[in-house]
Scaffold this active site. Structure first.
Site, PDB file in Angstrom:
ATOM      1  N   ASP A  21      -0.343  -2.314  -9.788  1.00  0.00           N
ATOM      2  CA  ASP A  21       0.396  -2.197  -8.170  1.00  0.00           C
ATOM      3  C   ASP A  21       1.080  -1.143  -7.959  1.00  0.00           C
ATOM      4  O   ASP A  21       1.649  -0.416  -8.796  1.00  0.00           O
ATOM      5  CB  ASP A  21       0.970  -3.464  -8.041  1.00  0.00           C
ATOM      6  CG  ASP A  21       1.173  -3.869  -6.591  1.00  0.00           C
ATOM      7  OD1 ASP A  21       0.616  -3.182  -5.787  1.00  0.00           O
ATOM      8  OD2 ASP A  21       1.924  -4.690  -6.268  1.00  0.00           O
ATOM      9  N   TRP A  26       3.396   4.719  -3.887  1.00  0.00           N
ATOM     10  CA  TRP A  26       3.604   5.813  -4.537  1.00  0.00           C
ATOM     11  C   TRP A  26       3.125   7.175  -3.862  1.00  0.00           C
ATOM     12  O   TRP A  26       3.960   8.108  -3.600  1.00  0.00           O
ATOM     13  CB  TRP A  26       2.699   5.773  -5.831  1.00  0.00           C
ATOM     14  CG  TRP A  26       2.952   7.148  -6.758  1.00  0.00           C
ATOM     15  CD1 TRP A  26       4.002   7.269  -7.693  1.00  0.00           C
ATOM     16  CD2 TRP A  26       1.930   8.408  -6.841  1.00  0.00           C
ATOM     17  NE1 TRP A  26       3.758   8.571  -8.369  1.00  0.00           N
ATOM     18  CE2 TRP A  26       2.756   9.088  -7.951  1.00  0.00           C
ATOM     19  CE3 TRP A  26       0.876   8.707  -5.966  1.00  0.00           C
ATOM     20  CZ2 TRP A  26       1.939  10.341  -8.300  1.00  0.00           C
ATOM     21  CZ3 TRP A  26       0.394   9.861  -6.353  1.00  0.00           C
ATOM     22  CH2 TRP A  26       0.998  10.684  -7.517  1.00  0.00           C
ATOM     23  N   SER A  66      -9.244  -6.972  -5.371  1.00  0.00           N
ATOM     24  CA  SER A  66      -9.136  -8.516  -5.090  1.00  0.00           C
ATOM     25  C   SER A  66     -10.045  -8.880  -4.057  1.00  0.00           C
ATOM     26  O   SER A  66     -10.326  -7.987  -3.267  1.00  0.00           O
ATOM     27  CB  SER A  66      -7.794  -8.820  -5.109  1.00  0.00           C
ATOM     28  OG  SER A  66      -7.340  -8.448  -3.601  1.00  0.00           O
ATOM     29  N   ASN A  69      -8.367  -7.589  -1.003  1.00  0.00           N
ATOM     30  CA  ASN A  69      -8.377  -6.198  -0.776  1.00  0.00           C
ATOM     31  C   ASN A  69      -9.437  -5.901   0.334  1.00  0.00           C
ATOM     32  O   ASN A  69      -9.499  -4.565   0.793  1.00  0.00           O
ATOM     33  CB  ASN A  69      -8.700  -5.397  -1.892  1.00  0.00           C
ATOM     34  CG  ASN A  69      -7.352  -5.501  -2.801  1.00  0.00           C
ATOM     35  OD1 ASN A  69      -7.581  -5.286  -4.009  1.00  0.00           O
ATOM     36  ND2 ASN A  69      -6.165  -5.497  -2.305  1.00  0.00           N
TER      37      ASN A  69
HETATM   38  C1  FPP Z   1      -2.895  -1.470  -5.785  1.00  0.00           C
HETATM   39  O1  FPP Z   1      -1.919  -0.795  -5.513  1.00  0.00           O
HETATM   40  C2  FPP Z   1      -4.057  -0.999  -6.360  1.00  0.00           C
HETATM   41  C3  FPP Z   1      -5.184  -1.221  -6.280  1.00  0.00           C
HETATM   42  C4  FPP Z   1      -5.793  -2.282  -4.953  1.00  0.00           C
HETATM   43  C5  FPP Z   1      -6.523  -0.495  -6.487  1.00  0.00           C
HETATM   44  C6  FPP Z   1      -6.484  -0.159  -7.864  1.00  0.00           C
HETATM   45  C7  FPP Z   1      -7.390   0.888  -8.288  1.00  0.00           C
HETATM   46  C8  FPP Z   1      -7.526   2.234  -9.003  1.00  0.00           C
HETATM   47  C9  FPP Z   1      -6.107   2.426  -9.777  1.00  0.00           C
HETATM   48  C10 FPP Z   1      -8.240   3.235  -8.784  1.00  0.00           C
HETATM   49  C11 FPP Z   1      -9.575   2.636  -9.723  1.00  0.00           C
HETATM   50  C12 FPP Z   1      -9.741   2.067 -10.539  1.00  0.00           C
HETATM   51  C13 FPP Z   1     -10.677   1.896 -11.739  1.00  0.00           C
HETATM   52  C14 FPP Z   1     -10.675   0.760 -12.666  1.00  0.00           C
HETATM   53  C15 FPP Z   1     -11.433   3.040 -12.041  1.00  0.00           C
HETATM   54  P1  FPP Z   1      -1.722  -1.036  -3.714  1.00  0.00           P
HETATM   55  O2  FPP Z   1      -2.651  -0.110  -3.042  1.00  0.00           O
HETATM   56  O3  FPP Z   1      -1.644  -2.447  -3.464  1.00  0.00           O
HETATM   57  O4  FPP Z   1      -0.075  -0.588  -3.796  1.00  0.00           O
HETATM   58  P2  FPP Z   1       1.010  -0.981  -2.755  1.00  0.00           P
HETATM   59  O5  FPP Z   1       1.389  -2.341  -3.013  1.00  0.00           O
HETATM   60  O6  FPP Z   1       2.125   0.112  -2.880  1.00  0.00           O
HETATM   61  O7  FPP Z   1       0.589  -0.705  -1.438  1.00  0.00           O
END
Ligand code: FPP
Length: 244
Positions: A21, A26, A66, A69
């Site tokens: 997360d 970031w 998820s 998402n």
């Molecule tokens: C949560 O951060 C992260 C995600 C919804 C996506 C995770 C995906 C990756 C790290 C890239 C690809 C993965 C693989 C396995 C190749 P957020 O967007 O919810 O962050 P926030 O809470 O700061 O908004």
């Protein structure tokens, strides 16, 4: 002593699950689009996979997307799917070289065709690898998985295949069939929530929260989480005296 040497080899978690997360925050903190954070998150994914394999972890599950998402903007969803496709395609060679088997859990039928194809190819290619299993949770939610299991049980009971359900038989209907429950669940970015991840499987998991945002999560952060886990007393409902 180097941090990695402080890990007790005889007390390793077999399975670590991570909620990655903080990518969006970031990027926003740097005045960039959220997608920039996801792109940098891939480096952390690579490092977590390499480190887990190096330490001797047998299963690593990453919450990559998820079911909730799908409600994000079309731009972000498309960017995430493109990133998944390119990462899986680029990293299959590394998985082979490191003897890592790739698997996926979730409602995979919802993924775009190209993403599903890329995933299926990588899963097929890496299926005999033995060192570690990397499980990507994609279009995944714990409630969906449980309801899906119940529907499969109803179907099997109509065909006289399922009779009385026990915890053990229920587990056979989950996407994680055959995978031990995670002993350790890590969530980055300072949020203290489960967010529909592995609801059945984390009944007795140790939870570890860190303020580090996922794109900043490095090898040392994973090692610290494992060392912290190793200091905990896991009682599974028993008393301290019974454990001793
Ligand atoms: C949560 O951060 C992260 C995600 C919804 C996506 C995770 C995906 C990756 C790290 C890239 C690809 C993965 C693989 C396995 C190749 P957020 O967007 O919810 O962050 P926030 O809470 O700061 O908004």
């Amino acid at each position: 002593m180097a941090l990695i040497e402080q890990i007790e080899k005889e007390n390793l978690p077999k399975h670590i699950a991570i909620t990655m997360d903080g990518n969006g925050r970031w990027a926003e903190g740097k005045g960039k689009f959220r997608v920039f954070g996801h792109q940098h998150g891939v480096k952390s994914v690579r490092e977590a996979v390499e480190t887990a394999a190096e330490i001797g972890i047998k299963y690593l599950t990453l919450y990559a997307f998820s079911t909730e998402n799908w409600n994000r903007s079309e731009r972000e969803v498309n960017a995430l799917m493109t990133l998944l496709i390119s990462t899986i395609s680029k990293e299959t060679k590394t998985l082979m070289k490191n003897d890592i088997c790739l698997n996926a859990i979730g409602k995979l039928s919802q993924l775009p065709k190209k993403c599903k194809q890329e995933l299926e190819q990588a899963v097929e290619k890496t299926k005999n690898n033995k060192r570690m299993t990397l499980i990507l949770a994609l279009s995944y939610s714990g409630r969906w998985e449980i309801v899906n299991a119940v529907n499969k049980i109803i179907h099997d009971s109509k065909n006289n295949l399922a009779k009385e359900i026990t915890e053990d038989t229920f587990q056979q209907y989950l996407n994680t069939k055959g995978v031990p429950d995670p002993e350790l669940l890590i969530r980055t970015s300072g949020e203290h929530r489960i967010s529909n991840f592995l609801l059945w499987q984390i009944a007795y998991s140790e939870l570890y929260f860190t303020d580090t945002l996922w794109p900043d999560f490095r090898k040392e952060d994973l090692i610290k989480a494992i060392i912290d886990y190793q200091k905990r007393e896991r009682r599974f409902g028993k008393t301290k005296a019974q454990i001793k």
